[in-house]
Scaffold this motif. Sequence first.
Motif, mmCIF file in Angstrom:
data_model
loop_
_atom_site.group_PDB
_atom_site.id
_atom_site.type_symbol
_atom_site.label_atom_id
_atom_site.label_comp_id
_atom_site.label_asym_id
_atom_site.label_seq_id
_atom_site.Cartn_x
_atom_site.Cartn_y
_atom_site.Cartn_z
ATOM 1 N N VAL A 11 21.738 73.005 42.064
ATOM 2 C CA VAL A 11 20.570 73.885 41.938
ATOM 3 C C VAL A 11 19.408 73.112 41.321
ATOM 4 N N LYS A 12 19.710 72.317 40.310
ATOM 5 C CA LYS A 12 18.670 71.520 39.651
ATOM 6 C C LYS A 12 18.045 70.524 40.626
ATOM 7 N N VAL A 13 18.852 69.852 41.417
ATOM 8 C CA VAL A 13 18.343 68.901 42.416
ATOM 9 C C VAL A 13 17.478 69.632 43.438
ATOM 10 N N LYS A 14 17.934 70.798 43.872
ATOM 11 C CA LYS A 14 17.159 71.581 44.842
ATOM 12 C C LYS A 14 15.807 71.977 44.253
ATOM 13 N N ASP A 15 15.807 72.416 42.997
ATOM 14 C CA ASP A 15 14.555 72.792 42.330
ATOM 15 C C ASP A 15 13.598 71.600 42.214
ATOM 16 N N ILE A 16 14.146 70.460 41.864
ATOM 17 C CA ILE A 16 13.318 69.254 41.740
ATOM 18 C C ILE A 16 12.746 68.858 43.101
ATOM 19 N N MET A 17 13.550 68.928 44.132
ATOM 20 C CA MET A 17 13.070 68.559 45.466
ATOM 21 C C MET A 17 12.006 69.546 45.960
ATOM 22 N N ASN A 18 12.154 70.824 45.637
ATOM 23 C CA ASN A 18 11.126 71.806 46.000
ATOM 24 C C ASN A 18 9.820 71.521 45.262
ATOM 25 N N ALA A 19 9.921 71.221 43.975
ATOM 26 C CA ALA A 19 8.723 70.874 43.199
ATOM 27 C C ALA A 19 8.097 69.589 43.734
ATOM 28 N N ALA A 20 8.929 68.633 44.109
ATOM 29 C CA ALA A 20 8.422 67.367 44.640
ATOM 30 C C ALA A 20 7.632 67.575 45.926
ATOM 31 N N GLN A 21 8.037 68.535 46.744
ATOM 32 C CA GLN A 21 7.288 68.820 47.980
ATOM 33 C C GLN A 21 5.877 69.297 47.657
ATOM 34 N N ILE A 22 5.746 70.163 46.672
ATOM 35 C CA ILE A 22 4.424 70.642 46.262
ATOM 36 C C ILE A 22 3.618 69.503 45.663
ATOM 37 N N HIS A 23 4.248 68.714 44.814
ATOM 38 C CA HIS A 23 3.574 67.570 44.203
ATOM 39 C C HIS A 23 3.107 66.585 45.280
ATOM 40 N N VAL A 25 2.104 67.232 48.283
ATOM 41 C CA VAL A 25 0.870 67.741 48.900
ATOM 42 C C VAL A 25 -0.331 67.405 48.014
ATOM 43 N N VAL A 26 -0.204 67.653 46.711
ATOM 44 C CA VAL A 26 -1.291 67.366 45.778
ATOM 45 C C VAL A 26 -1.588 65.867 45.750
ATOM 46 N N ALA A 27 -0.549 65.058 45.675
ATOM 47 C CA ALA A 27 -0.733 63.603 45.639
ATOM 48 C C ALA A 27 -1.405 63.102 46.909
ATOM 49 N N THR A 28 -1.013 63.646 48.041
ATOM 50 C CA THR A 28 -1.605 63.243 49.316
ATOM 51 C C THR A 28 -3.078 63.635 49.378
ATOM 52 N N LEU A 29 -3.407 64.813 48.891
ATOM 53 C CA LEU A 29 -4.809 65.229 48.845
ATOM 54 C C LEU A 29 -5.623 64.301 47.947
ATOM 55 N N LEU A 30 -5.064 63.940 46.806
ATOM 56 C CA LEU A 30 -5.788 63.037 45.902
ATOM 57 C C LEU A 30 -5.943 61.639 46.497
ATOM 58 N N VAL A 31 -4.927 61.147 47.189
ATOM 59 C CA VAL A 31 -5.055 59.848 47.860
ATOM 60 C C VAL A 31 -6.187 59.914 48.880
ATOM 61 N N THR A 32 -6.224 60.985 49.646
ATOM 62 C CA THR A 32 -7.244 61.144 50.683
ATOM 63 C C THR A 32 -8.643 61.212 50.076
ATOM 64 N N VAL A 33 -8.809 62.015 49.043
ATOM 65 C CA VAL A 33 -10.124 62.188 48.412
ATOM 66 C C VAL A 33 -10.592 60.894 47.753
ATOM 67 N N THR A 34 -9.705 60.238 47.025
ATOM 68 C CA THR A 34 -10.117 59.010 46.339
ATOM 69 C C THR A 34 -10.372 57.881 47.327
ATOM 70 N N PHE A 35 -9.623 57.849 48.421
ATOM 71 C CA PHE A 35 -9.871 56.845 49.461
ATOM 72 C C PHE A 35 -11.260 57.060 50.059
ATOM 73 N N ALA A 36 -11.567 58.304 50.397
ATOM 74 C CA ALA A 36 -12.877 58.622 50.977
ATOM 75 C C ALA A 36 -14.004 58.319 49.989
ATOM 76 N N SER A 85 6.796 57.423 45.560
ATOM 77 C CA SER A 85 7.956 57.887 44.796
ATOM 78 C C SER A 85 8.587 59.122 45.430
ATOM 79 N N TYR A 86 7.752 60.044 45.892
ATOM 80 C CA TYR A 86 8.287 61.245 46.538
ATOM 81 C C TYR A 86 8.997 60.919 47.850
ATOM 82 N N PHE A 87 8.499 59.924 48.570
ATOM 83 C CA PHE A 87 9.200 59.495 49.787
ATOM 84 C C PHE A 87 10.561 58.888 49.442
ATOM 85 N N VAL A 88 10.610 58.097 48.386
ATOM 86 C CA VAL A 88 11.892 57.529 47.956
ATOM 87 C C VAL A 88 12.840 58.648 47.541
ATOM 88 N N MET A 89 12.315 59.655 46.852
ATOM 89 C CA MET A 89 13.154 60.793 46.472
ATOM 90 C C MET A 89 13.725 61.486 47.701
#
Length: 170
Positions: A11-23, A25-36, A85-89
Amino acid sequence: MTTPDDAETKVKVKDIMNAAQIHLVVATLLVTVTFAAGFTLPGGFESDHDSPNKGMAILTKKSAFCAFVVTDAIAFVCSAGAVFSYFVMAANHRPKTAKELRVLMDIYRVATILQFLSMFAVVIAFITGLYATLSHSVGLANTVCAIGCLSFFIYVLVFYLIKRGMDEET
């Protein structure tokens, strides 16, 4: 020590993986914005055909602009590191041993720290970028800085509330 086959651990691993999916999205948005932001610099570029600085950033001599460039780069690198890191996870989302579980948890912690650093840096980049372009209007530039700094008080408040909630549980 809990094992990966333990129901609570699953359950803990599942919760972490669900949180990682949301994170992610945020990380990808920040990469995109800072790159631009790195290519659409505040103040623009020198466009005079006869200038030896044609194509160079106009505000390069302003310290606020330099701070913008550095913090934008920090935000980009930290977000890109979090995405990695999220891809490695995701590749190790079903740990089979206690050691693999520990590695998954460590990667999640690193990714989260990188994400926090990126969020701090992107706010500083935003503030310094606006300050660099508004420096001719000192009052407005200072107002933007003050408003931007409110985000750090919000961060501290959120961390305080988390800590207080954790202390109440124990």
